[in-house]
Every structure is written in C-alpha cells, then in structure tokens.
Enzyme design. Structure first.
Site, short mmCIF file in Angstrom:
data_model
loop_
_atom_site.label_atom_id
_atom_site.label_comp_id
_atom_site.label_asym_id
_atom_site.label_seq_id
_atom_site.Cartn_x
_atom_site.Cartn_y
_atom_site.Cartn_z
N ASP A 8 -14.37 4.12 14.55
CA ASP A 8 -13.28 3.79 13.81
C ASP A 8 -13.31 4.45 12.66
O ASP A 8 -14.55 4.91 12.00
CB ASP A 8 -13.25 2.27 13.95
CG ASP A 8 -12.21 1.67 12.97
OD1 ASP A 8 -10.92 2.06 13.07
OD2 ASP A 8 -12.69 0.82 11.97
N ASP A 10 -11.39 3.18 9.23
CA ASP A 10 -11.35 2.15 8.02
C ASP A 10 -12.15 1.15 8.29
O ASP A 10 -12.11 0.26 9.32
CB ASP A 10 -9.93 1.65 7.94
CG ASP A 10 -8.66 2.49 7.60
OD1 ASP A 10 -8.89 3.35 6.93
OD2 ASP A 10 -7.70 2.32 8.15
P1 B16 Z 1 -1.82 4.26 8.21
P2 B16 Z 1 -8.34 2.18 11.71
C1 B16 Z 1 -5.96 1.28 10.71
O1 B16 Z 1 -7.01 2.19 10.70
C2 B16 Z 1 -5.92 0.20 9.52
O2 B16 Z 1 -7.28 -0.61 9.93
C3 B16 Z 1 -4.86 -0.73 9.38
O3 B16 Z 1 -5.09 -1.71 8.64
C4 B16 Z 1 -3.71 0.18 9.27
O4 B16 Z 1 -2.50 -0.48 9.25
C5 B16 Z 1 -3.54 1.31 10.35
O5 B16 Z 1 -4.89 2.09 10.39
C6 B16 Z 1 -2.36 2.19 10.15
O6 B16 Z 1 -2.66 3.01 9.10
O7 B16 Z 1 -0.45 3.31 7.64
O8 B16 Z 1 -2.46 4.82 7.44
O9 B16 Z 1 -0.96 4.92 9.44
O10 B16 Z 1 -9.20 0.90 11.40
O11 B16 Z 1 -7.81 1.97 13.13
O12 B16 Z 1 -9.11 3.25 11.28
MG MG Z 2 -11.17 -0.40 11.16
#
Ligand code: B16
Ligand code: MG
Length: 215
Positions: A8, A10
């Site tokens: 992953d 984030d």
């Molecule tokens: P974006 P991951 C996710 O990333 C985040 O945890 C989540 O908080 C966010 O809303 C989502 O990506 C979409 O992100 O707005 O940058 O497209 O944890 O799957 O790496």
């Molecule tokens: Mg994450």
C-alpha cells in the site's frame, strides 16, 4: 513460495494520511462542520469520491454531482500543494532498507494503492523505479476493501494470490488483501488491524528472512 510483495502507499511507504486529513478538514470547515482524526481513520484506503460522500453524510449535507466534483477537485488541489513538497526524507523508516533486501532476492515489488496521485508521490520521494508494477486509482474501478487492486497487482506480475504478501496500514486495505486470498502484514496496531496475519509497528530493523519464516 512467496513471489511478490504488494505494498500500500499511504501509511506504509509514506505518511500522507495527515495531508489527506488536512485537505478534507479544510473543505468540511468551509462547509460549516468539522471532522475528527478518528473519523479520518475510516477514510484510509477509500477512494476520493467515496471519501467525499462519507464526509458530506457526516456533515448532513446533500449536494449535486457537479458540486461534488468541484469540491473533490479543490480538495485534490490543496492535497497536491501539501504532497508536492515531499522528498526522499519522507519515506517511512526502514522502507528503503527493506526494499534493498527484497532486491537481493527474486521477489517482485508491486504497489497497490487506490490513490490517483500514487505515481506522482513515488516520483517525489524517488521510489518510482523500485516497483515492478504499479496499480493505482487510475487502473481500478473499485476501491478497498474490494480486492481488485491487489488481484490486478498479482495478475500483472503473473503470480497467483497465494504467492503474494500484502503490506497494509488501513482496516479497509487489510480486508482487501484477505479478500484477494493473500497473506497480509498489517502495519500499525494489532487491536485495529484484527484481520491481518501478523501486525508490525513498522519496517525499522525488519529482516526479510525472519518475516518470511514468521508468516
Ligand atoms: P487520491 P492508499 C488512499 O491511498 C488513501 O488511503 C485514501 O485516504 C485516499 O482517499 C485514496 O488513496 C485516494 O487518494 O485522492 O490521491 O486519489 O492507502 O490506497 O495508498
Ligand atoms: Mg494506506
């Protein structure tokens, strides 16, 4: 036999959750309500538009699709102004060394993130070249906890789910990996990531062979 690690982004490779929180909170405040850090926990691994729907529901606000798209674009603009300042110093402790250990084996490295900004963030912190495959929000239809993102990662690398290990910090992400039929290493607290096969506090000092024997 483990053939791939799917990470992953984030909360595992870099800590961007705080920037998502700041940008969403700004939007909520502009609309006249607040969101807590605890509420933000439930947004981890959830796509941008689904996060927006959850936040608006929390604030008791209903809006047209056009207005929602406008708010999501504004939030993303604010988020990008925060993450664009990231550098290799923002890579979470132990990740660089752990990736080096993996490179000394035949195990492939994949990214499984629902973020549409994933490539840009990896580039900012200098890790874009380290991944054999990148599955991000531009390549999937369903966000976590759906298993799509990790199943696509395994498929692109040509491996079956039981040959992959997922690294995840979010409840929705751990569920996504388990539903994909993979072993999941939770990064965080065992009492939160209850469905993970094992939970680690982080990557610092992590030995690849010890981990492979443990899981
Ligand atoms: P974006 P991951 C996710 O990333 C985040 O945890 C989540 O908080 C966010 O809303 C989502 O990506 C979409 O992100 O707005 O940058 O497209 O944890 O799957 O790496
Ligand atoms: Mg994450």
């Amino acid at each position: 036999m483990i053939k791939a690690f799917l990470f992953d982004l984030d909360g595992v490779i870099v800590e961007t959750a705080i920037f998502h929180y700041q940008a969403w909170r700004q939007m909520a405040n502009d609309l006249g309500f607040d969101i807590s850090e605890q509420f933000n926990e439930g947004l981890k691994g959830i796509s941008r538009m689904e996060s927006l729907d959850l936040i608006l529901k929390h604030g008791g606000i209903e809006l047209s699709e056009d207005k929602k798209l406008e708010l999501a674009a504004k939030k993303n603009e604010n988020y990008l102004s925060l993450v664009s300042k990231m550098t290799p110093d923002d890579i979470l402790p132990g990740i660089t060394d752990f990736l080096k250990q993996i490179k000394q084996t035949d195990i492939k490295i994949g990214l499984g993130s629902v973020s549409k900004n994933a490539k840009m963030i990896l580039k900012s912190v200098g890790l874009l070249q380290e991944f054999d495959t990148i599955i991000d929000g531009t390549k999937i239809l369903r966000s976590k906890p759906d298993p799509e993102v990790f199943l696509k990662g395994a498929a692109e690398l040509g491996f079956s789910p039981d040959e992959c290990i997922v690294f995840e910090d979010a409840v929705a992400g751990v569920e996504s990996g388990k539903r994909a039929g993979m072993k999941v290493v939770g990064i965080g607290k065992p009492e939160v990531l209850t469905k993970a096969d094992i939970v680690l506090a982080g990557f610092e000092g992590l030995d690849l062979n010890v981990l492979l024997n443990q899981i």
